[in-house]
Design a protein around this motif. Structure first.
Motif, PDB file in Angstrom:
ATOM      1  N   ASP A 183     -27.044 -11.333  -9.909  1.00 27.57           N
ATOM      2  CA  ASP A 183     -26.252 -10.347  -9.173  1.00 27.57           C
ATOM      3  C   ASP A 183     -25.570  -9.429 -10.184  1.00 27.57           C
ATOM      4  O   ASP A 183     -24.803  -9.891 -11.033  1.00 27.57           O
ATOM      5  CB  ASP A 183     -25.199 -11.062  -8.317  1.00 27.57           C
ATOM      6  CG  ASP A 183     -24.399 -10.098  -7.447  1.00 27.57           C
ATOM      7  OD1 ASP A 183     -24.710  -8.885  -7.453  1.00 27.57           O
ATOM      8  OD2 ASP A 183     -23.466 -10.553  -6.770  1.00 27.57           O
ATOM      9  N   ASN A 185     -23.773  -6.662  -9.184  1.00 26.40           N
ATOM     10  CA  ASN A 185     -22.648  -5.967  -8.541  1.00 26.40           C
ATOM     11  C   ASN A 185     -22.685  -4.453  -8.784  1.00 26.40           C
ATOM     12  O   ASN A 185     -21.655  -3.822  -9.012  1.00 26.40           O
ATOM     13  CB  ASN A 185     -21.302  -6.545  -9.007  1.00 26.40           C
ATOM     14  CG  ASN A 185     -21.056  -7.950  -8.460  1.00 26.40           C
ATOM     15  OD1 ASN A 185     -21.219  -8.927  -9.184  1.00 26.40           O
ATOM     16  ND2 ASN A 185     -20.718  -8.054  -7.190  1.00 26.40           N
ATOM     17  N   GLU A 208     -29.696  -8.923  -7.126  1.00 26.92           N
ATOM     18  CA  GLU A 208     -28.754  -8.403  -6.131  1.00 26.92           C
ATOM     19  C   GLU A 208     -28.040  -7.167  -6.660  1.00 26.92           C
ATOM     20  O   GLU A 208     -27.502  -7.176  -7.764  1.00 26.92           O
ATOM     21  CB  GLU A 208     -27.752  -9.517  -5.809  1.00 26.92           C
ATOM     22  CG  GLU A 208     -26.802  -9.210  -4.689  1.00 26.92           C
ATOM     23  CD  GLU A 208     -26.088 -10.481  -4.230  1.00 26.92           C
ATOM     24  OE1 GLU A 208     -26.706 -11.574  -4.212  1.00 26.92           O
ATOM     25  OE2 GLU A 208     -24.891 -10.393  -3.919  1.00 26.92           O
ATOM     26  N   GLN A 209     -28.032  -6.146  -5.846  1.00 32.68           N
ATOM     27  CA  GLN A 209     -27.340  -4.879  -6.079  1.00 32.68           C
ATOM     28  C   GLN A 209     -27.366  -4.487  -7.559  1.00 32.68           C
ATOM     29  O   GLN A 209     -26.323  -4.401  -8.219  1.00 32.68           O
ATOM     30  CB  GLN A 209     -25.888  -4.980  -5.577  1.00 32.68           C
ATOM     31  CG  GLN A 209     -25.247  -3.615  -5.283  1.00 32.68           C
ATOM     32  CD  GLN A 209     -25.780  -2.936  -4.010  1.00 32.68           C
ATOM     33  OE1 GLN A 209     -25.677  -3.465  -2.932  1.00 32.68           O
ATOM     34  NE2 GLN A 209     -26.357  -1.746  -4.165  1.00 32.68           N
ATOM     35  N   CYS A 229     -32.035  -7.096  -3.686  1.00 29.55           N
ATOM     36  CA  CYS A 229     -31.118  -7.484  -2.613  1.00 29.55           C
ATOM     37  C   CYS A 229     -29.996  -6.457  -2.515  1.00 29.55           C
ATOM     38  O   CYS A 229     -29.449  -6.033  -3.527  1.00 29.55           O
ATOM     39  CB  CYS A 229     -30.540  -8.863  -2.929  1.00 29.55           C
ATOM     40  SG  CYS A 229     -29.203  -9.364  -1.843  1.00 29.55           S
ATOM     41  N   ASP A 231     -26.217  -5.791  -1.364  1.00 29.16           N
ATOM     42  CA  ASP A 231     -24.976  -6.508  -1.028  1.00 29.16           C
ATOM     43  C   ASP A 231     -23.875  -5.502  -0.699  1.00 29.16           C
ATOM     44  O   ASP A 231     -23.653  -5.160   0.450  1.00 29.16           O
ATOM     45  CB  ASP A 231     -24.582  -7.426  -2.198  1.00 29.16           C
ATOM     46  CG  ASP A 231     -23.281  -8.181  -1.941  1.00 29.16           C
ATOM     47  OD1 ASP A 231     -22.812  -8.178  -0.780  1.00 29.16           O
ATOM     48  OD2 ASP A 231     -22.709  -8.761  -2.885  1.00 29.16           O
ATOM     49  N   GLU A 232     -23.193  -4.980  -1.731  1.00 26.50           N
ATOM     50  CA  GLU A 232     -22.042  -4.098  -1.515  1.00 26.50           C
ATOM     51  C   GLU A 232     -22.357  -2.933  -0.573  1.00 26.50           C
ATOM     52  O   GLU A 232     -21.500  -2.512   0.212  1.00 26.50           O
ATOM     53  CB  GLU A 232     -21.538  -3.536  -2.854  1.00 26.50           C
ATOM     54  CG  GLU A 232     -20.694  -4.504  -3.679  1.00 26.50           C
ATOM     55  CD  GLU A 232     -21.532  -5.361  -4.623  1.00 26.50           C
ATOM     56  OE1 GLU A 232     -22.745  -5.564  -4.366  1.00 26.50           O
ATOM     57  OE2 GLU A 232     -20.965  -5.852  -5.623  1.00 26.50           O
ATOM     58  N   ASN A 253     -27.921  -9.343   1.703  1.00 31.16           N
ATOM     59  CA  ASN A 253     -26.781 -10.251   1.585  1.00 31.16           C
ATOM     60  C   ASN A 253     -25.810  -9.910   2.718  1.00 31.16           C
ATOM     61  O   ASN A 253     -25.193  -8.839   2.718  1.00 31.16           O
ATOM     62  CB  ASN A 253     -26.105 -10.083   0.216  1.00 31.16           C
ATOM     63  CG  ASN A 253     -24.927 -11.032   0.019  1.00 31.16           C
ATOM     64  OD1 ASN A 253     -24.379 -11.577   0.977  1.00 31.16           O
ATOM     65  ND2 ASN A 253     -24.536 -11.212  -1.228  1.00 31.16           N
ATOM     66  N   LYS A 255     -22.504 -10.288   4.522  1.00 31.26           N
ATOM     67  CA  LYS A 255     -21.127 -10.776   4.398  1.00 31.26           C
ATOM     68  C   LYS A 255     -20.436 -10.479   5.719  1.00 31.26           C
ATOM     69  O   LYS A 255     -20.135  -9.310   6.014  1.00 31.26           O
ATOM     70  CB  LYS A 255     -20.438 -10.119   3.217  1.00 31.26           C
ATOM     71  CG  LYS A 255     -21.101 -10.577   1.908  1.00 31.26           C
ATOM     72  CD  LYS A 255     -20.203 -10.528   0.727  1.00 31.26           C
ATOM     73  CE  LYS A 255     -20.797 -11.331  -0.418  1.00 31.26           C
ATOM     74  NZ  LYS A 255     -20.757 -10.626  -1.692  1.00 31.26           N
ATOM     75  N   GLY A 282     -23.553 -14.296   2.202  1.00 33.81           N
ATOM     76  CA  GLY A 282     -22.844 -14.334   0.925  1.00 33.81           C
ATOM     77  C   GLY A 282     -21.373 -14.630   1.139  1.00 33.81           C
ATOM     78  O   GLY A 282     -20.804 -14.299   2.184  1.00 33.81           O
ATOM     79  N   THR A 307     -27.599 -19.823   1.374  1.00 34.79           N
ATOM     80  CA  THR A 307     -26.319 -19.115   1.325  1.00 34.79           C
ATOM     81  C   THR A 307     -25.663 -19.320  -0.043  1.00 34.79           C
ATOM     82  O   THR A 307     -25.930 -20.321  -0.707  1.00 34.79           O
ATOM     83  CB  THR A 307     -25.368 -19.627   2.428  1.00 34.79           C
ATOM     84  OG1 THR A 307     -24.114 -18.959   2.303  1.00 34.79           O
ATOM     85  CG2 THR A 307     -25.123 -21.128   2.325  1.00 34.79           C
TER      86      THR A 307
END
Ligand SMILES: [Mg+2]
Length: 361
Positions: A183, A185, A208-209, A229, A231-232, A253, A255, A282, A307
């Motif tokens: 990940d 971020n 991820e991201q 993936c 996410d944010e 992801n 959330k 997530g 998860t």
């Protein structure tokens, strides 16, 4: 998902708790460091006396998303809660985590009046979900290996420019067959994608991201063979739809709080499944209140990957609820009791509450 919960007795009281819980160790990512959990809990009381709880798991600063605890407190106190008490919609743009806390508290209370669990409400039949351990940003490759060595199952390593290929390749060298993801971020600029092409050879379950936003994810998805993936950037159902249309992701992801609550999250999982996109739930360093609600979503059939929600003990010495515990097979139980999960323990809540506000109809 089953039909939306029918309106029940009106809400007569809403209580906000600003809660600060010590983390066992600071949680670091490319976005910053959280030394403690600073969140808002919402408690609603219906006219028949039934209560419901929801969690707003914002961080203390807007480093991960545009929301943060102090802002969520004001939005809840001055806008969202007065609207609930008046029985009218709130005109608030954004603030999905604050909205999620209210929506989930209302859902919790409504499900409790019917003695129904969130899992049953969502049509979840699984009893447990598999988990992965997130290796937060640490100072060295040796520290990454130490955490991975102690983790029970698959692992996801936080990376950023300059700390990317080396830790992942080291994990792969020690555990060639281990389930491994990374990940970033959103820390790589779109023109830094070249740095990630070597990572592409490591057989990651997903990356991820890697870059910020949906456009950045789409650039990465075109450049890399590793499943990308989002996410944010998945901060609303519309954003999830846009990610599908842009072909920006192979993995979503989910959330629940960032999407606006567990019911919106379930809709996002359904949307991903329809598009043939893998999904998982997530974690947002939730307390037992939000963590258990998220676990029910993680049990949906559309959540095809493990998860990254973890047991309470990974984050807190003492959770606000009975702790979420991990099985020896790196799995967590999906709650079966009424509502979205257990209410906070009154004594622990009292000890952790820094501010409290009550609104009445
Ligand atoms: Mg992430």
């Amino acid at each position: 998902m089953n039909a939306p919960t029918a309106p029940g007795p009106p809400v007569v009281e809403v209580e906000l708790h600003r809660v600060v819980l010590a983390l066992r160790q600071p949680h670091a990512s490319a976005g910053g460091i959280e030394a403690e959990r600073d969140i808002v809990l919402v408690r609603v009381v219906l006219e028949d006396g039934t209560e419901g709880w929801g969690e707003c798991p914002t961080l203390s600063l807007p480093t991960y998303s545009s929301e943060h605890a102090a802002g969520a407190w004001l939005v809840l106190r001055d806008e969202l809660v007065p609207a609930v008490l008046a029985g009218r919609p709130a005109s608030v743009v954004g603030h999905p985590m604050a909205k999620a806390a209210v929506a989930d508290a209302l859902l919790d209370a409504r499900l409790r009046t019917r003695g129904r669990s969130l899992a049953a409400h969502l049509g979840v039949t699984a009893r447990r979900v598999s988990t992965t351990t997130v290796v937060a940003r640490v100072g060295s490759v040796a520290e990454v290996l130490e955490v991975v060595a102690g983790a029970p199952g698959g692992v996801k390593v936080k990376i950023e420019p300059g700390f990317d290929l080396e830790p992942l390749a080291a994990v792969r060298a020690c555990w060639p067959e281990r389930w491994l993801a990374a990940d970033a971020n959103g820390s790589f600029a779109a023109d830094q994608i070249d740095r990630l092409t070597a990572v592409d050879a490591l057989g990651l379950a997903y990356l991820e991201q890697p870059c910020p936003g949906l456009a950045g994810a789409a650039v990465a998805a075109r450049a890399l063979s590793t499943p990308v993936c989002v996410d944010e950037a998945a901060d609303s159902l519309d954003a999830v739809r846009a990610a599908v249309d842009l072909e920006a992701m192979a993995v979503l992801n989910v959330k629940p709080a960032r999407l606006g609550g567990v019911e919106v999250a379930a809709a996002a999982v359904a949307l991903a499944a329809e598009a043939g996109i893998d999904a998982f739930v997530g974690g947002m360093l939730e307390t037992g209140v939000g963590r258990r609600a998220a676990l029910a979503v993680a049990g949906l059939a559309g959540c095809t990957l493990p998860t990254d929600l973890g047991p309470s003990a990974r984050y807190f010495s003492a959770d606000l609820t009975d702790p979420v515990e991990e099985g020896t097979d790196a799995s967590l139980a999906i709650p079966t009791g009424p509502g979205i999960g257990p209410a906070p323990d009154p004594g622990r809540l009292e000890a952790a509450t820094r501010d409290r506000w009550v609104g009445r109809r």
